[in-house]
Write a protein that holds these residues in place. Sequence first.
Motif, mmCIF file in Angstrom:
data_model
loop_
_atom_site.group_PDB
_atom_site.id
_atom_site.type_symbol
_atom_site.label_atom_id
_atom_site.label_comp_id
_atom_site.label_asym_id
_atom_site.label_seq_id
_atom_site.Cartn_x
_atom_site.Cartn_y
_atom_site.Cartn_z
ATOM 1 N N SER A 1 -15.683 54.151 -29.216
ATOM 2 C CA SER A 1 -15.256 55.409 -28.637
ATOM 3 C C SER A 1 -16.276 56.505 -28.894
ATOM 4 O O SER A 1 -16.820 56.644 -29.995
ATOM 5 C CB SER A 1 -13.905 55.805 -29.233
ATOM 6 O OG SER A 1 -13.539 57.097 -28.805
ATOM 7 N N VAL A 2 -16.530 57.281 -27.868
ATOM 8 C CA VAL A 2 -17.376 58.465 -28.023
ATOM 9 C C VAL A 2 -16.579 59.716 -27.643
ATOM 10 O O VAL A 2 -17.149 60.777 -27.378
ATOM 11 C CB VAL A 2 -18.643 58.360 -27.151
ATOM 12 C CG1 VAL A 2 -19.533 57.238 -27.623
ATOM 13 C CG2 VAL A 2 -18.296 58.182 -25.680
ATOM 14 N N ALA B 1 -25.402 60.237 -29.574
ATOM 15 C CA ALA B 1 -25.214 58.795 -29.736
ATOM 16 C C ALA B 1 -24.113 58.560 -30.754
ATOM 17 O O ALA B 1 -23.957 59.336 -31.702
ATOM 18 C CB ALA B 1 -26.501 58.120 -30.206
ATOM 19 N N SER B 2 -23.363 57.501 -30.555
ATOM 20 C CA SER B 2 -22.363 57.141 -31.551
ATOM 21 C C SER B 2 -23.061 56.673 -32.817
ATOM 22 O O SER B 2 -24.208 56.194 -32.789
ATOM 23 C CB SER B 2 -21.458 56.032 -31.018
ATOM 24 O OG SER B 2 -22.186 54.831 -30.862
ATOM 25 N N ALA B 3 -22.370 56.804 -33.957
ATOM 26 C CA ALA B 3 -22.935 56.320 -35.218
ATOM 27 C C ALA B 3 -23.200 54.827 -35.149
ATOM 28 O O ALA B 3 -24.187 54.329 -35.710
ATOM 29 C CB ALA B 3 -21.982 56.652 -36.366
ATOM 30 N N GLU B 4 -22.343 54.113 -34.419
ATOM 31 C CA GLU B 4 -22.520 52.666 -34.285
ATOM 32 C C GLU B 4 -23.833 52.337 -33.586
ATOM 33 O O GLU B 4 -24.566 51.435 -33.990
ATOM 34 C CB GLU B 4 -21.357 52.066 -33.503
ATOM 35 C CG GLU B 4 -21.462 50.563 -33.299
ATOM 36 C CD GLU B 4 -20.322 50.020 -32.456
ATOM 37 O OE1 GLU B 4 -20.256 48.797 -32.284
ATOM 38 O OE2 GLU B 4 -19.505 50.831 -31.973
ATOM 39 N N ILE C 1 -35.375 64.581 -35.564
ATOM 40 C CA ILE C 1 -34.492 65.252 -34.613
ATOM 41 C C ILE C 1 -33.043 65.048 -35.050
ATOM 42 O O ILE C 1 -32.696 64.000 -35.593
ATOM 43 C CB ILE C 1 -34.719 64.719 -33.177
ATOM 44 C CG1 ILE C 1 -33.970 65.564 -32.157
ATOM 45 C CG2 ILE C 1 -34.313 63.249 -33.064
ATOM 46 C CD1 ILE C 1 -34.354 65.254 -30.715
ATOM 47 N N ARG C 2 -32.223 66.052 -34.804
ATOM 48 C CA ARG C 2 -30.807 65.961 -35.173
ATOM 49 C C ARG C 2 -30.025 65.396 -33.995
ATOM 50 O O ARG C 2 -30.015 65.972 -32.918
ATOM 51 C CB ARG C 2 -30.272 67.339 -35.570
ATOM 52 C CG ARG C 2 -28.911 67.297 -36.249
ATOM 53 C CD ARG C 2 -28.537 68.660 -36.794
ATOM 54 N NE ARG C 2 -29.453 69.108 -37.826
ATOM 55 C CZ ARG C 2 -29.380 68.741 -39.098
ATOM 56 N NH1 ARG C 2 -28.424 67.895 -39.485
ATOM 57 N NH2 ARG C 2 -30.231 69.211 -39.978
ATOM 58 N N VAL C 3 -29.375 64.258 -34.207
ATOM 59 C CA VAL C 3 -28.609 63.574 -33.172
ATOM 60 C C VAL C 3 -27.127 63.806 -33.409
ATOM 61 O O VAL C 3 -26.613 63.568 -34.508
ATOM 62 C CB VAL C 3 -28.912 62.062 -33.172
ATOM 63 C CG1 VAL C 3 -28.095 61.351 -32.091
ATOM 64 C CG2 VAL C 3 -30.403 61.807 -32.966
ATOM 65 N N ARG C 4 -26.434 64.274 -32.378
ATOM 66 C CA ARG C 4 -24.983 64.464 -32.503
ATOM 67 C C ARG C 4 -24.302 63.103 -32.447
ATOM 68 O O ARG C 4 -24.510 62.327 -31.505
ATOM 69 C CB ARG C 4 -24.462 65.349 -31.380
ATOM 70 C CG ARG C 4 -22.945 65.576 -31.440
ATOM 71 C CD ARG C 4 -22.462 66.290 -30.201
ATOM 72 N NE ARG C 4 -22.825 67.686 -30.194
ATOM 73 C CZ ARG C 4 -22.082 68.661 -30.720
ATOM 74 N NH1 ARG C 4 -20.936 68.371 -31.321
ATOM 75 N NH2 ARG C 4 -22.493 69.908 -30.656
ATOM 76 N N THR D 1 -20.177 65.957 -36.470
ATOM 77 C CA THR D 1 -21.182 65.282 -37.283
ATOM 78 C C THR D 1 -22.501 65.100 -36.532
ATOM 79 O O THR D 1 -22.529 64.907 -35.317
ATOM 80 C CB THR D 1 -20.682 63.896 -37.737
ATOM 81 O OG1 THR D 1 -20.340 63.120 -36.573
ATOM 82 C CG2 THR D 1 -19.477 64.029 -38.638
ATOM 83 N N THR D 2 -23.581 65.153 -37.295
ATOM 84 C CA THR D 2 -24.921 64.889 -36.772
ATOM 85 C C THR D 2 -25.662 64.008 -37.765
ATOM 86 O O THR D 2 -25.251 63.849 -38.912
ATOM 87 C CB THR D 2 -25.719 66.189 -36.543
ATOM 88 O OG1 THR D 2 -25.885 66.855 -37.799
ATOM 89 C CG2 THR D 2 -25.026 67.092 -35.556
#
Length: 384
Positions: A229-230, A341-344, A369-372, A377-378
Amino acid sequence: MDALGVVVNPIAGMGGRVGLKGTDGKVDAARERGAEPRSPERARAALRSLRDREPDCTVYTAAGVMGERAARGVGFEPVVVYDPADDHPGEPARPDDPADAGTTADDTRRAVRALLEREVDLVLFVGGDGTAVDVAETIEEANETDEERTPVPVLGVPAGVKIYSSVFAVTPEDAGRIAAEFDRVGSREVNDIDEEAYREGEVRAELRAVVPVPVADDVQSSKQLASGSVDSLATGFAREIEPGRTYVFGPGSTVGAIEEALGLEPSPLGVDVWRVDTDGDGTDGTLLARDAAEEELLDVLEEPATIVVSPIGGQGFVFGRGNHQLSPPVIRRADELEVVASAEKLDGIDALHVDTDDPDLDEELRGWIRVRTGRFTTRLVKVA
């Protein structure tokens, strides 16, 4: 390495920036939209990288735009083993425009067979997944005919729109370096997808071959489709939409979920542009372009603007794989980049990558780079 075989698909990647999501059967349509071939320059970049390390390597290749021109352009004196003009008497023998060459998949296969007869140490090809299939299947057929033949390794220089196979170097320069320095090979997959289905937003991937490929860190993995899930990520992004800002939404299901959270109908494998109204709560806006090509993006894109992209699962490419419409001029037009991107998905990626055809821009984009990854959370991820 003593002998390198080179084959270039001169029209690979032409459909990318103009929004065709591939070039198979679409060369005329791509040219009508102003597309320019990208594979010749990428071939030169790879061969230049090789020549810097192995200047005495013997290069065997096909005539003209299928390899000879690129090799000569960087200082090699190649041995031409196949001439497509012999099989296309009605076409110009040495066209200035690679798109005029009239070459086909059969020419690629004939060129590879000619390279195998010269017992090259590696077949370096320039193209996308379709070219990879042509090369791999030709080699497999040769191996079946002569069971005592040692399978020749292959390495792809990424130039096509679709790069689902795990036989490509990350960049053309990496391909040249790997070709010069590799000392062992491993089995990798060649995958291809149905372009017509792809243009309709459906990915139908098929394993077509398994071939030996040089072992190196800079050979990309095969594309994997991340699941999970995103919704929370999309909800969090939608809550922070900035009135008066233009948003350029790249391909993929993760970015598509954000569009859906904003009440838009995403084009799953295309690029959409949405401008938020300056008044209101930030959820109302105007769809400026849907499934847009590069030219249309440049026509409607105004600052302040945010490009929203998600890395390809398993490969980690932010730009340069499946989103060529987001060209260097488009990227430079925006003042903000959001990677989601999802953490997965990030768990399966060692680093993010960019391959925009503009080395200066690639260098600017590299770094942390900071990814959401969720609603709040990032994660810091390195663009290598």
